[in-house]
Design an enzyme around this catalytic site. Sequence first.
Site, PDB file in Angstrom:
ATOM      1  N   LEU A 185      55.444 100.834  53.527  1.00 47.79           N
ATOM      2  CA  LEU A 185      55.192 100.271  52.200  1.00 47.79           C
ATOM      3  C   LEU A 185      55.154 101.336  51.101  1.00 47.79           C
ATOM      4  O   LEU A 185      55.854 101.196  50.088  1.00 47.79           O
ATOM      5  CB  LEU A 185      53.861  99.492  52.236  1.00 47.79           C
ATOM      6  N   TYR A 232      56.058  98.944  71.391  1.00 46.09           N
ATOM      7  CA  TYR A 232      55.569 100.220  70.861  1.00 46.09           C
ATOM      8  C   TYR A 232      54.084 100.404  71.220  1.00 46.09           C
ATOM      9  O   TYR A 232      53.682 101.436  71.763  1.00 46.09           O
ATOM     10  CB  TYR A 232      55.765 100.270  69.332  1.00 46.09           C
ATOM     11  N   ALA A 283      55.451 113.388  69.648  1.00 43.76           N
ATOM     12  CA  ALA A 283      56.857 112.978  69.730  1.00 43.76           C
ATOM     13  C   ALA A 283      56.973 111.561  70.276  1.00 43.76           C
ATOM     14  O   ALA A 283      56.521 111.281  71.392  1.00 43.76           O
ATOM     15  CB  ALA A 283      57.624 113.942  70.629  1.00 43.76           C
ATOM     16  N   ALA A 284      57.572 110.676  69.503  1.00 41.65           N
ATOM     17  CA  ALA A 284      57.718 109.265  69.907  1.00 41.65           C
ATOM     18  C   ALA A 284      58.575 108.563  68.873  1.00 41.65           C
ATOM     19  O   ALA A 284      58.717 109.054  67.747  1.00 41.65           O
ATOM     20  CB  ALA A 284      56.349 108.584  69.970  1.00 41.65           C
ATOM     21  N   LEU A 341      64.609 116.490  66.765  1.00 39.48           N
ATOM     22  CA  LEU A 341      65.234 116.357  65.443  1.00 39.48           C
ATOM     23  C   LEU A 341      66.053 115.070  65.305  1.00 39.48           C
ATOM     24  O   LEU A 341      66.868 114.956  64.392  1.00 39.48           O
ATOM     25  CB  LEU A 341      66.088 117.579  65.079  1.00 39.48           C
ATOM     26  N   SER A 359      58.491 105.085  66.694  1.00 38.41           N
ATOM     27  CA  SER A 359      57.222 104.463  66.295  1.00 38.41           C
ATOM     28  C   SER A 359      57.343 103.260  65.372  1.00 38.41           C
ATOM     29  O   SER A 359      56.460 103.032  64.553  1.00 38.41           O
ATOM     30  CB  SER A 359      56.343 105.524  65.626  1.00 38.41           C
ATOM     31  N   THR A 416      47.781 104.729  68.599  1.00 35.64           N
ATOM     32  CA  THR A 416      47.994 103.883  67.412  1.00 35.64           C
ATOM     33  C   THR A 416      47.077 102.668  67.389  1.00 35.64           C
ATOM     34  O   THR A 416      46.661 102.161  68.444  1.00 35.64           O
ATOM     35  CB  THR A 416      49.456 103.378  67.394  1.00 35.64           C
TER      36      THR A 416
HETATM   37  N1  UFG Z   1      54.958  95.744  53.739  1.00 37.07           N
HETATM   38  C1  UFG Z   1      55.541  94.939  52.794  1.00 37.07           C
HETATM   39  N2  UFG Z   1      56.824  95.236  52.413  1.00 37.07           N
HETATM   40  C2  UFG Z   1      57.538  96.274  52.917  1.00 37.07           C
HETATM   41  C3  UFG Z   1      56.911  97.095  53.903  1.00 37.07           C
HETATM   42  C4  UFG Z   1      55.627  96.796  54.288  1.00 37.07           C
HETATM   43  O1  UFG Z   1      54.944  93.982  52.294  1.00 37.07           O
HETATM   44  O2  UFG Z   1      58.694  96.465  52.526  1.00 37.07           O
HETATM   45  C5  UFG Z   1      53.581  95.439  54.174  1.00 37.07           C
HETATM   46  C6  UFG Z   1      53.473  95.118  55.664  1.00 37.07           C
HETATM   47  O3  UFG Z   1      53.687  93.757  55.889  1.00 37.07           O
HETATM   48  C7  UFG Z   1      52.058  95.574  55.966  1.00 37.07           C
HETATM   49  C8  UFG Z   1      51.811  96.727  54.983  1.00 37.07           C
HETATM   50  O4  UFG Z   1      52.806  96.585  53.970  1.00 37.07           O
HETATM   51  O5  UFG Z   1      51.153  94.559  55.673  1.00 37.07           O
HETATM   52  C9  UFG Z   1      51.967  98.089  55.624  1.00 37.07           C
HETATM   53  O6  UFG Z   1      53.205  98.119  56.310  1.00 37.07           O
HETATM   54  P1  UFG Z   1      53.853  99.461  56.876  1.00 37.07           P
HETATM   55  O7  UFG Z   1      55.212  99.090  57.374  1.00 37.07           O
HETATM   56  O8  UFG Z   1      53.746 100.545  55.865  1.00 37.07           O
HETATM   57  O9  UFG Z   1      52.887  99.876  58.085  1.00 37.07           O
HETATM   58  P2  UFG Z   1      52.431  99.018  59.343  1.00 37.07           P
HETATM   59  O10 UFG Z   1      51.031  98.545  59.082  1.00 37.07           O
HETATM   60  O11 UFG Z   1      53.400  97.968  59.692  1.00 37.07           O
HETATM   61  O12 UFG Z   1      52.521 100.080  60.534  1.00 37.07           O
HETATM   62  C10 UFG Z   1      51.880 101.334  60.526  1.00 37.07           C
HETATM   63  C11 UFG Z   1      52.674 102.290  61.402  1.00 37.07           C
HETATM   64  C12 UFG Z   1      52.682 101.800  62.827  1.00 37.07           C
HETATM   65  C13 UFG Z   1      51.272 101.601  63.310  1.00 37.07           C
HETATM   66  C14 UFG Z   1      50.503 100.714  62.365  1.00 37.07           C
HETATM   67  C15 UFG Z   1      49.077 100.691  62.766  1.00 37.07           C
HETATM   68  O13 UFG Z   1      54.001 102.389  60.927  1.00 37.07           O
HETATM   69  O14 UFG Z   1      53.316 102.774  63.652  1.00 37.07           O
HETATM   70  O15 UFG Z   1      50.589 101.222  61.016  1.00 37.07           O
HETATM   71  O16 UFG Z   1      48.310 100.041  61.832  1.00 37.07           O
HETATM   72  F1  UFG Z   1      51.285 101.018  64.529  1.00 37.07           F
END
Ligand code: UFG
Length: 325
Positions: free
Chosen positions: A188, A141, A74-75, A33, A77, A117
């Site tokens: 995002l 990670y 559980a991790a 939690l 991430s 992942t």
């Molecule tokens: N992005 C933005 N603005 C933001 C947040 C994200 O432009 O405020 C962009 C990022 O640059 C990326 C896309 O939206 O291009 C998706 O970003 P997320 O942060 O939603 O997800 P990530 O692709 O960074 O990461 C996710 C998981 C990770 C995993 C990865 C594998 O959170 O744990 O996908 O693809 F490793």
Amino acid sequence: MNVLVTGGAGYIGSVVTRVLMREGHDVAVFDSLVTGHRGAVPRGVQLHVADTRDTVAVRGALRDHRAEAVVHLAAISQVGTSVLDPRGYFDNNVRGSLSLLDAMLAENVGRIVFSSTAAVYGEPEVCPIDEAAPTQPKSPYGDTKRMIETVLQRYGAAYGLEHTSLRYFNAAGAMPDAGEDHRPETHLIPKLFQSALGQAPPVTVFGTDYPTPDGTCIRDYIHVEDLARAHTLALGALSREGRVYNLGCGGGFSVQQVLDAARRVSGCPIAVQLGARREGDPAILVASSARIAAELGWRPAYPGIDEILTHAWDWMSKHPNGYDD
Ligand code: UFG
């Protein structure tokens, strides 16, 4: 089967729990939690609140539930945070997993589905990425997940542990009673909807000069319920040799396309600002999920971005305070 879901109070784990129950499994949840929410665990499901590094507590939960298998989510991430705090990531994710495996061996629980992942691939050389692509994580990670995949291979050979690793791409969307509630939110889609609800400032688009058609990053968004269904299939196909499967939809969407879809789905204008690249973001991450389709018959039920976003928006607009309301 009697299944213990570690991380079952988190975003993906809570959906995995529901889907396993729907498929007839008897599920208990093990979660510290720290990032999970008590309210994400369905009523009637036994929740063991402890850390996976506490081997005694894991053994107790396995015994208590007469567990026959573990689904291990559980991790911690976050790619970015892991670069700043590798020690925390190796300790939590690697030591936590080794402790869980110790407990499983001691209690004769010989089956595990492991949450891995797309971050194990690092900056991919080919697109779409298949499971044969080299694994070169760019973050601690990704390292932690890659390391545990290796541990599982070795434990399968030495101790007969039956295992499967699922490499998730970008989980998104929600079930009617289970959605995304990270604090702070970094992803995002929920950030766009928090902004639409007036709860957060305009989202910054991280980079507009990528070598993609509109200059923004492309990701493979997979509905969290489709992701969860793959765990039930994986549980039915475990082996000592172990299989690794990508989980994505195979069609990428750019940040700009996701923004356009979020505006359509919410009916809100959603202001954004254009910003610099976020360190460590590959331009394009798209999965080939051909292996899991061919071997386990997995197909996404919700491959469209509008449907994924509609489900996310439904949950977020009904639960503006996440699991606190
Ligand atoms: N992005 C933005 N603005 C933001 C947040 C994200 O432009 O405020 C962009 C990022 O640059 C990326 C896309 O939206 O291009 C998706 O970003 P997320 O942060 O939603 O997800 P990530 O692709 O960074 O990461 C996710 C998981 C990770 C995993 C990865 C594998 O959170 O744990 O996908 O693809 F490793």
